[in-house]
Design a protein around this motif. Structure first.
Motif, short mmCIF file in Angstrom:
data_model
loop_
_atom_site.label_atom_id
_atom_site.label_comp_id
_atom_site.label_asym_id
_atom_site.label_seq_id
_atom_site.Cartn_x
_atom_site.Cartn_y
_atom_site.Cartn_z
N SER A 113 -7.20 14.39 7.24
CA SER A 113 -7.55 14.24 8.65
C SER A 113 -9.07 14.21 8.79
O SER A 113 -9.79 14.94 8.13
N GLU A 114 -9.55 13.35 9.67
CA GLU A 114 -10.97 13.27 9.99
C GLU A 114 -11.29 14.15 11.21
O GLU A 114 -12.44 14.42 11.49
N GLU A 115 -10.25 14.58 11.93
CA GLU A 115 -10.41 15.43 13.11
C GLU A 115 -10.06 16.87 12.75
O GLU A 115 -9.35 17.11 11.79
N ASN A 116 -10.56 17.81 13.57
CA ASN A 116 -10.31 19.22 13.26
C ASN A 116 -8.97 19.73 13.82
O ASN A 116 -8.69 20.91 13.76
N THR A 117 -8.16 18.84 14.35
CA THR A 117 -6.82 19.21 14.81
C THR A 117 -5.79 18.28 14.18
O THR A 117 -6.10 17.14 13.82
N TYR A 118 -4.58 18.79 14.04
CA TYR A 118 -3.49 17.98 13.51
C TYR A 118 -2.27 18.20 14.40
O TYR A 118 -1.90 19.33 14.71
N ARG A 119 -1.67 17.10 14.82
CA ARG A 119 -0.50 17.17 15.70
C ARG A 119 0.75 17.18 14.83
O ARG A 119 1.01 16.25 14.08
N LEU A 120 1.52 18.22 14.96
CA LEU A 120 2.74 18.43 14.18
C LEU A 120 3.94 18.34 15.11
O LEU A 120 4.03 19.08 16.09
N SER A 121 4.86 17.42 14.83
CA SER A 121 6.04 17.27 15.68
C SER A 121 7.25 16.98 14.82
O SER A 121 7.14 16.59 13.66
N GLY A 122 8.41 17.18 15.41
CA GLY A 122 9.65 16.93 14.70
C GLY A 122 10.83 17.44 15.49
O GLY A 122 10.73 17.77 16.67
N THR A 123 11.96 17.54 14.80
CA THR A 123 13.18 18.02 15.42
C THR A 123 13.79 19.13 14.58
O THR A 123 13.52 19.23 13.38
N THR A 124 14.58 19.94 15.24
CA THR A 124 15.26 21.05 14.56
C THR A 124 16.75 20.98 14.88
O THR A 124 17.17 20.34 15.84
N SER A 125 17.51 21.66 14.06
CA SER A 125 18.93 21.78 14.33
C SER A 125 19.38 23.18 13.96
O SER A 125 18.90 23.75 12.99
N ASN A 126 20.22 23.73 14.79
CA ASN A 126 20.85 25.01 14.48
C ASN A 126 19.88 26.18 14.37
O ASN A 126 20.03 26.99 13.47
N ILE A 127 18.89 26.26 15.22
CA ILE A 127 17.93 27.35 15.11
C ILE A 127 18.02 28.27 16.32
O ILE A 127 18.43 27.87 17.40
N SER A 128 17.62 29.52 16.10
CA SER A 128 17.51 30.45 17.22
C SER A 128 16.05 30.83 17.47
O SER A 128 15.68 31.20 18.57
N GLU A 129 15.22 30.72 16.42
CA GLU A 129 13.78 30.96 16.59
C GLU A 129 13.01 30.15 15.56
O GLU A 129 13.52 29.83 14.49
N ASN A 166 2.27 32.49 12.03
CA ASN A 166 2.79 33.73 12.61
C ASN A 166 3.05 33.60 14.10
O ASN A 166 3.39 34.57 14.76
N LYS A 167 2.88 32.39 14.63
CA LYS A 167 3.03 32.17 16.06
C LYS A 167 4.42 31.60 16.37
O LYS A 167 4.87 30.63 15.74
N LYS A 168 5.09 32.20 17.32
CA LYS A 168 6.40 31.71 17.73
C LYS A 168 6.21 30.44 18.55
O LYS A 168 5.37 30.41 19.46
N ILE A 169 6.95 29.40 18.22
CA ILE A 169 6.89 28.16 18.99
C ILE A 169 8.26 27.88 19.59
O ILE A 169 9.28 28.40 19.13
N TYR A 170 8.26 27.06 20.62
CA TYR A 170 9.49 26.79 21.36
C TYR A 170 9.88 25.33 21.20
O TYR A 170 9.02 24.45 21.10
N GLY A 224 16.05 20.04 20.71
CA GLY A 224 15.61 20.54 19.41
C GLY A 224 14.28 19.96 18.97
O GLY A 224 13.91 20.07 17.80
N GLU A 225 13.52 19.36 19.87
CA GLU A 225 12.24 18.74 19.52
C GLU A 225 11.09 19.72 19.74
O GLU A 225 11.13 20.52 20.67
N PHE A 226 10.07 19.61 18.90
CA PHE A 226 8.87 20.43 19.06
C PHE A 226 7.65 19.55 18.86
O PHE A 226 7.71 18.51 18.22
N ASP A 227 6.53 19.98 19.44
CA ASP A 227 5.27 19.25 19.35
C ASP A 227 4.14 20.27 19.49
O ASP A 227 3.97 20.85 20.55
N GLU A 228 3.41 20.50 18.42
CA GLU A 228 2.35 21.50 18.39
C GLU A 228 1.08 20.89 17.80
O GLU A 228 1.14 20.00 16.96
#
Length: 121
Positions: free
Chosen positions: A53-69, A74-78, A83-87
């Motif tokens: 990466s040339e930038e100091n941030t990275y966008r992480l996204s994807g999908t989940t299945s069958n999760i409760s947390e 160490n940070k909880k994400i929602y 089941g999609e997330f974007d951080e």
């Protein structure tokens, strides 16, 4: 050899009852596949190894299945109802290891690590 039943209705009742029990067993087995498979994480990037990466941030996204947390480091994400997330992750100069953990309600855990190299100018 007969079962001792001469009434045709009784035989139909036994066949119907047996088919109902078999149907319930098949449905139960089908629904338990989620328990057996455990949680899943699918990232949006196709090949998440050796990223730069040339930038100091990275966008992480994807999908989940069958999760409760789910945790990013160490940070909880929602995740949303699909089941999609974007951080967005802050990167330090050099190598960065991003760790995602997901747990299902039965305690099974899956972990994904992504390495991102931040090329600071």
């Amino acid at each position: 050899m007969t079962l001792g039943y001469t009434d045709g209705k009784t035989k139909l009742k036994i066949i119907f009852f047996t088919l109902c029990i078999l149907g319930i067993c098949a449905l139960t087995t089908y629904e338990f596949r989620r328990v057996w498979n455990g949680p899943g994480i699918t990232l949006a990037c196709k090949d998440c190894s050796g990223l730069t990466s040339e930038e100091n941030t990275y966008r992480l996204s994807g999908t989940t299945s069958n999760i409760s947390e789910m945790q990013l480091g160490n940070k909880k994400i929602y995740v949303n109802s699909k089941g999609e997330f974007d951080e967005t992750v802050l990167l330090y100069p050099g190598d960065n290891i991003i760790t995602l953990r997901a747990k299902d309600r039965f305690g099974k855990e899956v972990k994904k690590e992504i390495g991102v190299y931040y090329n600071h100018k």
